[in-house]
Design a protein around this motif. Sequence first.
Motif, PDB file in Angstrom:
ATOM      1  N   ILE A  14     -18.847 -38.742 -31.645  1.00 11.28           N
ATOM      2  CA  ILE A  14     -17.749 -38.394 -30.786  1.00 11.28           C
ATOM      3  C   ILE A  14     -17.660 -36.694 -30.806  1.00 11.28           C
ATOM      4  O   ILE A  14     -18.227 -36.337 -31.937  1.00 11.28           O
ATOM      5  N   PRO A  15     -17.050 -36.212 -29.982  1.00  7.35           N
ATOM      6  CA  PRO A  15     -16.380 -36.652 -28.597  1.00  7.35           C
ATOM      7  C   PRO A  15     -17.503 -37.014 -27.647  1.00  7.35           C
ATOM      8  O   PRO A  15     -18.275 -36.027 -27.240  1.00  7.35           O
ATOM      9  N   MET A  16     -17.577 -38.411 -27.327  1.00  5.82           N
ATOM     10  CA  MET A  16     -18.465 -38.902 -26.466  1.00  5.82           C
ATOM     11  C   MET A  16     -18.611 -38.142 -25.189  1.00  5.82           C
ATOM     12  O   MET A  16     -19.503 -38.043 -24.565  1.00  5.82           O
ATOM     13  N   GLU A  17     -17.423 -37.791 -24.514  1.00 12.10           N
ATOM     14  CA  GLU A  17     -17.398 -37.469 -23.001  1.00 12.10           C
ATOM     15  C   GLU A  17     -18.158 -36.073 -23.205  1.00 12.10           C
ATOM     16  O   GLU A  17     -19.143 -35.782 -22.299  1.00 12.10           O
ATOM     17  N   ASP A  18     -17.783 -35.060 -24.131  1.00  9.37           N
ATOM     18  CA  ASP A  18     -18.420 -33.748 -24.275  1.00  9.37           C
ATOM     19  C   ASP A  18     -19.776 -33.896 -24.223  1.00  9.37           C
ATOM     20  O   ASP A  18     -20.843 -33.340 -23.885  1.00  9.37           O
ATOM     21  N   ILE A  19     -20.397 -34.710 -25.370  1.00 11.31           N
ATOM     22  CA  ILE A  19     -21.550 -34.905 -25.988  1.00 11.31           C
ATOM     23  C   ILE A  19     -22.683 -35.239 -24.594  1.00 11.31           C
ATOM     24  O   ILE A  19     -23.632 -34.846 -24.502  1.00 11.31           O
ATOM     25  N   ASN A  20     -22.213 -36.359 -23.922  1.00 12.09           N
ATOM     26  CA  ASN A  20     -22.699 -36.793 -22.687  1.00 12.09           C
ATOM     27  C   ASN A  20     -22.611 -35.901 -21.359  1.00 12.09           C
ATOM     28  O   ASN A  20     -23.422 -36.147 -20.535  1.00 12.09           O
ATOM     29  N   LEU A  21     -21.951 -34.876 -21.795  1.00 12.94           N
ATOM     30  CA  LEU A  21     -21.798 -34.076 -20.509  1.00 12.94           C
ATOM     31  C   LEU A  21     -22.031 -32.614 -20.759  1.00 12.94           C
ATOM     32  O   LEU A  21     -23.458 -32.376 -20.754  1.00 12.94           O
ATOM     33  N   HIS A  22     -21.171 -31.517 -20.671  1.00 14.15           N
ATOM     34  CA  HIS A  22     -21.793 -30.140 -21.030  1.00 14.15           C
ATOM     35  C   HIS A  22     -21.868 -29.721 -22.293  1.00 14.15           C
ATOM     36  O   HIS A  22     -22.574 -28.752 -22.673  1.00 14.15           O
ATOM     37  N   PHE A  23     -21.033 -30.754 -23.309  1.00 22.78           N
ATOM     38  CA  PHE A  23     -21.226 -30.226 -24.782  1.00 22.78           C
ATOM     39  C   PHE A  23     -21.137 -28.752 -25.087  1.00 22.78           C
ATOM     40  O   PHE A  23     -20.025 -28.364 -24.846  1.00 22.78           O
ATOM     41  N   THR A  24     -21.920 -28.310 -25.888  1.00 25.92           N
ATOM     42  CA  THR A  24     -21.814 -26.673 -26.042  1.00 25.92           C
ATOM     43  C   THR A  24     -22.511 -25.873 -25.376  1.00 25.92           C
ATOM     44  O   THR A  24     -22.859 -24.695 -25.640  1.00 25.92           O
ATOM     45  N   GLY A  25     -23.133 -26.319 -24.065  1.00 27.12           N
ATOM     46  CA  GLY A  25     -23.815 -25.553 -23.142  1.00 27.12           C
ATOM     47  C   GLY A  25     -25.399 -25.246 -23.432  1.00 27.12           C
ATOM     48  O   GLY A  25     -26.130 -24.583 -22.790  1.00 27.12           O
ATOM     49  N   ASP A  26     -25.768 -26.231 -24.506  1.00 27.58           N
ATOM     50  CA  ASP A  26     -27.336 -26.009 -24.652  1.00 27.58           C
ATOM     51  C   ASP A  26     -28.150 -26.073 -23.723  1.00 27.58           C
ATOM     52  O   ASP A  26     -29.174 -25.387 -23.503  1.00 27.58           O
ATOM     53  N   LEU A  27     -27.961 -27.104 -23.016  1.00 23.13           N
ATOM     54  CA  LEU A  27     -28.862 -27.657 -21.702  1.00 23.13           C
ATOM     55  C   LEU A  27     -28.755 -26.333 -20.648  1.00 23.13           C
ATOM     56  O   LEU A  27     -29.389 -25.949 -19.946  1.00 23.13           O
ATOM     57  N   HIS A  28     -27.532 -26.225 -20.501  1.00 18.03           N
ATOM     58  CA  HIS A  28     -27.262 -24.997 -19.395  1.00 18.03           C
ATOM     59  C   HIS A  28     -28.218 -23.679 -19.936  1.00 18.03           C
ATOM     60  O   HIS A  28     -28.479 -22.959 -18.873  1.00 18.03           O
ATOM     61  N   ALA A  29     -28.062 -23.354 -21.230  1.00 12.45           N
ATOM     62  CA  ALA A  29     -28.545 -22.246 -21.613  1.00 12.45           C
ATOM     63  C   ALA A  29     -30.287 -22.133 -21.355  1.00 12.45           C
ATOM     64  O   ALA A  29     -30.909 -21.343 -20.974  1.00 12.45           O
ATOM     65  N   LEU A  30     -30.765 -23.457 -21.565  1.00 12.25           N
ATOM     66  CA  LEU A  30     -32.314 -23.724 -21.581  1.00 12.25           C
ATOM     67  C   LEU A  30     -32.448 -23.696 -20.074  1.00 12.25           C
ATOM     68  O   LEU A  30     -33.482 -22.936 -19.657  1.00 12.25           O
ATOM     69  N   LEU A  59     -31.000 -15.109 -24.190  1.00 14.12           N
ATOM     70  CA  LEU A  59     -30.293 -16.483 -23.371  1.00 14.12           C
ATOM     71  C   LEU A  59     -30.234 -17.737 -24.378  1.00 14.12           C
ATOM     72  O   LEU A  59     -29.294 -18.621 -24.080  1.00 14.12           O
ATOM     73  N   LEU A  60     -31.043 -17.890 -25.283  1.00 12.81           N
ATOM     74  CA  LEU A  60     -31.101 -18.875 -26.197  1.00 12.81           C
ATOM     75  C   LEU A  60     -30.709 -18.793 -27.516  1.00 12.81           C
ATOM     76  O   LEU A  60     -30.659 -19.542 -28.500  1.00 12.81           O
ATOM     77  N   LYS A  61     -29.971 -17.567 -27.835  1.00  8.19           N
ATOM     78  CA  LYS A  61     -29.678 -17.122 -29.203  1.00  8.19           C
ATOM     79  C   LYS A  61     -28.641 -18.188 -29.751  1.00  8.19           C
ATOM     80  O   LYS A  61     -28.680 -18.370 -30.992  1.00  8.19           O
ATOM     81  N   ASP A  62     -27.651 -18.600 -28.736  1.00  9.09           N
ATOM     82  CA  ASP A  62     -26.649 -19.944 -29.315  1.00  9.09           C
ATOM     83  C   ASP A  62     -27.197 -21.271 -29.073  1.00  9.09           C
ATOM     84  O   ASP A  62     -26.995 -21.999 -30.045  1.00  9.09           O
ATOM     85  N   ALA A  63     -28.000 -21.524 -28.212  1.00  8.41           N
ATOM     86  CA  ALA A  63     -28.642 -22.759 -28.248  1.00  8.41           C
ATOM     87  C   ALA A  63     -29.485 -23.221 -29.157  1.00  8.41           C
ATOM     88  O   ALA A  63     -29.403 -24.552 -29.397  1.00  8.41           O
ATOM     89  N   ILE A  64     -30.041 -22.315 -30.086  1.00 12.70           N
ATOM     90  CA  ILE A  64     -30.819 -22.916 -31.002  1.00 12.70           C
ATOM     91  C   ILE A  64     -30.040 -23.334 -32.414  1.00 12.70           C
ATOM     92  O   ILE A  64     -30.818 -24.030 -33.289  1.00 12.70           O
ATOM     93  N   LYS A  65     -28.776 -23.014 -32.357  1.00 22.23           N
ATOM     94  CA  LYS A  65     -27.878 -23.198 -33.626  1.00 22.23           C
ATOM     95  C   LYS A  65     -27.446 -24.649 -33.419  1.00 22.23           C
ATOM     96  O   LYS A  65     -27.142 -25.108 -32.314  1.00 22.23           O
ATOM     97  N   PRO A  66     -28.081 -25.625 -34.455  1.00 27.02           N
ATOM     98  CA  PRO A  66     -27.504 -26.936 -34.398  1.00 27.02           C
ATOM     99  C   PRO A  66     -25.945 -27.298 -34.347  1.00 27.02           C
ATOM    100  O   PRO A  66     -25.066 -26.292 -34.810  1.00 27.02           O
ATOM    101  N   ASN A  67     -25.678 -28.188 -33.368  1.00 29.49           N
ATOM    102  CA  ASN A  67     -24.183 -28.798 -33.102  1.00 29.49           C
ATOM    103  C   ASN A  67     -23.753 -29.643 -34.143  1.00 29.49           C
ATOM    104  O   ASN A  67     -24.400 -30.950 -34.477  1.00 29.49           O
ATOM    105  N   LEU A  68     -22.422 -29.462 -34.790  1.00 28.20           N
ATOM    106  CA  LEU A  68     -21.915 -30.291 -35.650  1.00 28.20           C
ATOM    107  C   LEU A  68     -20.859 -31.097 -34.884  1.00 28.20           C
ATOM    108  O   LEU A  68     -19.837 -30.524 -34.396  1.00 28.20           O
ATOM    109  N   VAL A  69     -20.923 -32.455 -35.314  1.00 26.75           N
ATOM    110  CA  VAL A  69     -19.963 -33.437 -34.420  1.00 26.75           C
ATOM    111  C   VAL A  69     -19.638 -34.302 -35.585  1.00 26.75           C
ATOM    112  O   VAL A  69     -19.968 -34.514 -36.666  1.00 26.75           O
ATOM    113  N   GLN A  70     -19.150 -35.481 -35.157  1.00 28.41           N
ATOM    114  CA  GLN A  70     -18.681 -36.677 -36.171  1.00 28.41           C
ATOM    115  C   GLN A  70     -18.974 -38.012 -35.579  1.00 28.41           C
ATOM    116  O   GLN A  70     -19.158 -38.214 -34.298  1.00 28.41           O
ATOM    117  N   THR A  71     -19.290 -39.159 -36.265  1.00 26.05           N
ATOM    118  CA  THR A  71     -19.291 -40.543 -35.792  1.00 26.05           C
ATOM    119  C   THR A  71     -17.899 -40.985 -35.717  1.00 26.05           C
ATOM    120  O   THR A  71     -16.673 -40.106 -36.300  1.00 26.05           O
TER     121      THR A  71
END
Length: 556
Positions: free
Chosen positions: A117-133, A247-259
């Motif tokens: 979780i947050p399940m909604e964010d992870i499955n949608l825009h999350f932290t923007g990694d895929l948009h940066a890619l 353009l990828l400088k933030d996307a390469i940083k791992p995302n921390l969330v929780q179960t």
Amino acid sequence: MLSDIQIAQQSKKKKIKEIAQTIQLTEEDLELYGDDKAKIKLETIQQLKDKPNGKLVLVTSINPTPAGEGKSTISVGLADALSRVGESTILALREPSLGPTMGIKGGAAGGGYAQVIPMEDINLHFTGDLHALTSANNALSAFIDNHIYQGNECNINPTTVSWKRAVDLNDRALRQVVVGLGGRINGVPREDGFDITVASELMAILCLTTGLNDLKERLKRIVVAETYDKKPVTVADLQVEGALALLLKDAIKPNLVQTLEHTPALVHGGPFANIAHGCNSVLATSTAMKLADYTVTEAGFGADLGAEKFLDIKVPNLEKSPDVVVIVATIRALKMHGGVLKDQLEEENVEAIRKGFSNLEKHIENIQRYELPVVVAINEFSKDTPSEINGLAELLEQKNIPYANASVWANGSEGGVELAQKVIEISDQKRETFVPLYDDSSTLAEKVQRVVTDIYGGKEVSFTKKAAAQMKLFERRGWGHLPVCMAKTQYSLSDDPKKLGRPEDFSITVREFIPKLGAGFIVALTGDVLTMPGLPKKPAALNMDIKENGEITGLF
């Protein structure tokens, strides 16, 4: 019964700063994305490099079926169960793509009471990694077309441009397009196409890079086209690696969330396993191993695709092989591999399990080929009968294969304790050195042959004239030392998705090779694998909505 999203929405999240503290990270180590998401700074990751690695647990599965296997759910539940029994544990998963999320497959955040979780964010825009890619991918396309339009200093032959545009959606109408129409002011007309973002080489690069300098070196090596005299043109020739890295400088940083049970989870990167190498990022996995005694990670689809690529492509970059491999199987899926139709799965059928066991047996053999220890996770469904579960257990016992029942979807970590204890027991045992499938000195043909015969169980490989010519060309260019990344259907050990179970005496045809020099592998296209999927007749998006108060519904 509550849906996945209802379970997630009713959960009590801890602030991500609290989660970070459980793995000895402070707020200064994080870049916060609200209260429940954060990125780990690259400086922090660099400071961890001399710490010893914890144990690595790889979760894979049998060939997927419409009946479901639950690999991500088992991964989450196992991590929670390891935490429950007192082990310092971090989960390392891939990020979902909007294509499957809005399509038919669903997200990649687990399910039931074993979710991130947050399940909604992870499955949608999350932290923007895929948009940066996506932006970086399409920026490179723009740079290529502009270079040709502005005088073509690199002598690019427009008909050879291999770099496609990308969008993170299933959109079959974009598979083949023509750009540059409308007169000279709009550029040079040429055929083009779109890949789904997770099939882009940039995603593979993000998941294999070790830092910004390595990222730029990988970007330089990307082959985008050929000159009129048939020499490769790279990003280095276009001199835009710096802009792409920016353009990828933030996307390469791992995302921390929780179960749901507050186990730390690094959710980062998500290349498709039937096209690319199907594993989360090296940065996320390596960071997790420095911060915890156990890291649980997964590889996409079955052991013939994701696990093979994890072991032959990711492990050399990670410089650490798994201490134990968990293979997920369900009674339902084994019955389908044994010939049962989807609408008949709720009927007890022990004989079908015996027939379908051949698929699981092959995946076990595949992992043992690398001389790695295996444990089978029997992912329980409510309609499984005692006779069916006992029948599968007997087959595993006859083969002397460790196994454990797991009910994490329904019971969370409590349903994964047996599996966790088995993983701890096996990972504590000393083992022989990891044995890769092939070495760099093998030819491309030999590497493909090894994957097909040893991992898929096929009889032979055939190459189209185009593929055969490409192999010779790539060897001359000095690319032959690279590993192969097989693009193949996930549903079968063969390249025919209809051949379930354990097919024999089949041939695999490689129709084309694609150099991915930035990622560091050569893709071998087989069957009719597409790099841009399409939507089903009734996509999952039809069930999704958002209420006036911001509550999301229908997201699984």
